[in-house]
Design a protein around this motif. Structure first.
Motif, PDB file in Angstrom:
ATOM      1  N   GLU A 528     -57.750 -20.812  51.592  1.00  0.00           N
ATOM      2  CA  GLU A 528     -56.582 -20.308  50.876  1.00  0.00           C
ATOM      3  C   GLU A 528     -56.580 -20.820  49.437  1.00  0.00           C
ATOM      4  N   GLN A 532     -56.969 -18.467  45.993  1.00  0.00           N
ATOM      5  CA  GLN A 532     -56.053 -18.502  44.859  1.00  0.00           C
ATOM      6  C   GLN A 532     -56.792 -18.759  43.554  1.00  0.00           C
ATOM      7  N   ARG A 535     -58.593 -15.538  42.611  1.00  0.00           N
ATOM      8  CA  ARG A 535     -57.647 -14.516  42.145  1.00  0.00           C
ATOM      9  C   ARG A 535     -57.167 -14.814  40.729  1.00  0.00           C
ATOM     10  N   ASP A 536     -56.940 -16.103  40.444  1.00  0.00           N
ATOM     11  CA  ASP A 536     -56.536 -16.477  39.084  1.00  0.00           C
ATOM     12  C   ASP A 536     -57.639 -16.121  38.086  1.00  0.00           C
TER      13      ASP A 536
END
Length: 666
Positions: A528, A532, A535-536
């Motif tokens: 997870e 993240q 995705r950033d």
């Protein structure tokens, strides 16, 4: 009668002397560090005073009786109790030693003594127990004594994990010998120890037919390997054959390094998931260490000689063998009651296969699923009594992937922490192994692709189908490694520049962003975080692009089976060297452009030798890659790097033109 009277008078004399000189006895007990020193000092003191000679054991018995006599008003403190505990341990009086230890633990540490004095401490008693347990766990024909230890030794919670680990690490007593570069001095040491170099080589190269020579084994093996494809490398087959022995017979087999006879073992110790030790009993006890990503044999360890023989010198050669031995010692001593029960148990052990505990997706496919597939193809999978499955089943459940496994034999290991996995194996009297390999057969990845398609929704499959209108359809991996290894410094700007150039040169192109995928069977906190981060990075890349940029699909954080379908659809991949190749090139067999630090690029082959489909791998030339100024160190060296995006784009253009040419020819 006169002799008996004389003996009794002598005992009375000794006890009277000890009572009248109790302060002297206390001093003696406090300054001694070893039993023979204690005894010699007592005897010496008595002889000087009495002018007589005394029996060593008789003397010390009287000293102990003196302190055990409740009628005597004598000084007792932690040092005295610790000393008496230590002596009883030397004499293998485990029950008495335990009583003194608990008594010593009730006292606060004694006042500071003169520097020249030596005092037995609680810590020294603990260390003595560690040595005693380790020694007795590695004796031949020692079951009776092990049972006596189990029934009488009780130090409670004082045998703490960290203390054990620290103690054995501080000893650092093992000598490591590398078989492939044996010195004359080392060869002489082995000769004196009666360890045969020829037999050690045989352990390294043991084949399954050896199992037919072993005795008292109702499950003998008739090894056939016709199920292996023609492209299966012989070298790899030879490295994993011993696992087939385990599945077939319920034992690991090895050539005894002392006698040359074939011996067998059904005792496995997992000091951690990556390393398993197999304990053999012949003329002496020895262990074979199995590790490597593919669960290959690594070394032979002789606990009573404190010698480690490295028999396999392939990567990862950075493995610290002394550290692994200390882990074994700590594991067995920490779990000594369970270890004694396990070693002395006469009941048959169930043969258990472990899998899905590996936190690295690439190694799970390359080194674990491949091992299970080999056992399925040979039919030996049916001989395994149980499968202990972890929570990291990246490509769907084991039962879905391998319908050959009887569902009633599958048991899930409920804990995500692996610290107690080895203890769990001991407590259940399992003979455990981790099936492994390092060759990915096409039939395995074909199963993964088919299962992935079956799990996807119609709407998702429709979106993937529509993406085929774009050419080239390029998979670009955005790396967000959990450990920070192999970081492309400037990755965001580099990928943005590549997409800008693609927009100019190939306006009908499309890009699929790939990053960490979610596991269907569980949520994984580490993944997870990686999702993240990726995705950033993807958002930062999109912010740098012009409004009319080419089509971009973002699959970061998708369920694994959706990522596999996307990977099967694109034309080729651009990825950092590592696990990114797993769900891309390894599963689909499609071309791949890869880049990374120099030491990793040296390991990358232009054609994958470990995948049956042999996907084409294009390496970005070295002149486009430089080492980044950082002190971050990965498993194989400092591994952050700069990569000129033009080097990646250059390889992309060449690959696009090659694909165009092939389509035109067809």
């Amino acid at each position: 009668m006169k002799d008996e009277t004389k003996s009794w008078d002598k005992k009375l004399d000794i006890e009277k002397y000890l009572i009248s000189h109790k302060n002297k006895l206390e001093e003696i007990l406090l300054i001694i560090n070893e039993l023979h020193e204690k005894t010699c000092l007592i005897i010496s003191s008595l002889e000087k005073t009495q002018g007589d000679s005394f029996d060593k054991e008789e003397n010390f018995d009287c000293g102990i009786q003196y302190y055990q006599n409740p009628r005597q008003n004598k000084p007792i403190n932690q040092s005295i109790c610790s000393a008496l505990c230590y002596v009883q341990l030397e004499r293998n009086n485990f029950k008495e030693a335990s009583a003194y230890f608990h008594q010593a633990s009730l006292f606060k540490s004694s006042c500071k003594q003169p520097e020249e004095s030596k005092h037995i401490t609680l810590e020294e008693c603990q260390n003595k127990v560690y040595d005693l347990l380790w020694k007795n766990l590695n004796c031949v024909n020692n079951n009776d004594n092990l049972e006596r230890i189990k029934n009488n030794l009780d130090f409670g919670n004082f045998l703490e994990n960290n203390n054990v680990k620290t103690y054995f690490a501080a000893l650092n007593s093992c000598k490591v010998i590398e078989l492939h570069k044996l010195t004359q001095e080392e060869a002489e040491l082995l000769r004196r120890s009666q360890v045969s170099i020829e037999y050690l080589e045989s352990i390294k190269n043991d084949h399954l037919e050896n199992s037919s020579k072993s005795t008292n084994n109702p499950r003998t093996s008739s090894y056939e390997n016709d199920y292996l494809t023609v492209s299966y490398p012989t070298e790899i087959k030879d490295e994993v054959v011993f696992q087939d022995i385990i599945a077939e017979t319920g034992y690991m087999h090895a050539t005894c390094p002392f006698t040359g006879k074939i011996v067998q073992s059904n005792q496995s110790f997992f000091s951690r998931y990556w390393t398993s030790w197999y304990r053999f009993v012949s003329r002496d006890v020895f262990y074979v260490l199995v590790c490597q990503g593919w669960s290959g044999k690594r070394c032979v360890y002789f606990p009573n000689l404190e010698i480690i023989i490295l028999i396999h010198n392939k990567p990862p050669i950075s493995l610290n063998l002394t550290e692994e031995v200390n882990r074994l010692k700590s594991f067995l001593v920490n779990n000594w009651r369970q270890a004694i029960d396990y070693i002395t148990c006469k009941e048959n052990k169930q043969t258990v296969a472990l899998t899905a505990f590996n936190p690295q997706m690439g190694h799970y496919l390359w080194n674990e699923l491949t091992g299970i597939k080999r056992l399925c193809d040979s039919g030996r999978i049916k001989n395994i009594d149980k499968f202990i499955i972890g929570h990291l089943q990246y490509f769907g459940s084991i039962q879905e992937t391998f319908s050959e496994i009887d569902p009633s034999k599958i048991a899930k290991y409920g804990k995500k922490e692996l610290t107690n996995l080895g203890k769990f194996i001991l407590e259940n009297n399992y003979f455990a192994f981790k099936p492994g390999d390092r060759f990915i057969p096409e039939k395995l990845v074909e199963r993964i692709r088919q299962i992935s398609v079956q799990k996807c929704s119609e709407s998702f499959l429709q979106e993937v189908e529509e993406s085929k209108q774009y050419f080239p359809l390029i998979w670009i991996n955005i790396r967000a490694g959990h450990s920070g290894h192999r970081e492309w410094v400037g990755e965001v700007d580099g990928i943005a520049n590549i997409i800008r150039q693609l927009t100019l040169d190939y306006p009908n192109a499309a890009v699929v962003f790939d990053g960490a995928s979610r596991i269907e069977t569980t949520s994984f906190e580490r993944d997870e975080k990686m999702i993240q981060v990726a995705r950033d990075k993807a958002k930062q890349i999109l912010d740098l692009l012009p409004e009319n940029h080419i089509k971009i699909y973002n699959t970061i954080g998708s369920i694994m089976y959706e990522s596999i379908v996307w990977a099967s659809t694109v034309n080729f991949y651009a990825i950092t060297a590592g696990s990114g190749a797993c769900k891309a090139s390894w599963v689909t067999g499609k071309p791949c452009i890869t880049y990374g630090p120099h030491h990793m690029m040296e390991l990358v082959k232009t054609t994958s030798l470990t995948v049956e489909s042999k996907p084409l791998i294009r390496k970005v030339p070295n002149e486009f890659i430089t080492e980044a100024p950082t002190n971050h160190k990965g498993p194989y060296g400092y591994d952050w790097f700069y990569c000129d995006w033009k080097g990646i784009y250059q390889e992309m253009v060449q690959l696009i033109e090659e694909i165009k040419h092939k389509k035109a020819v067809v």
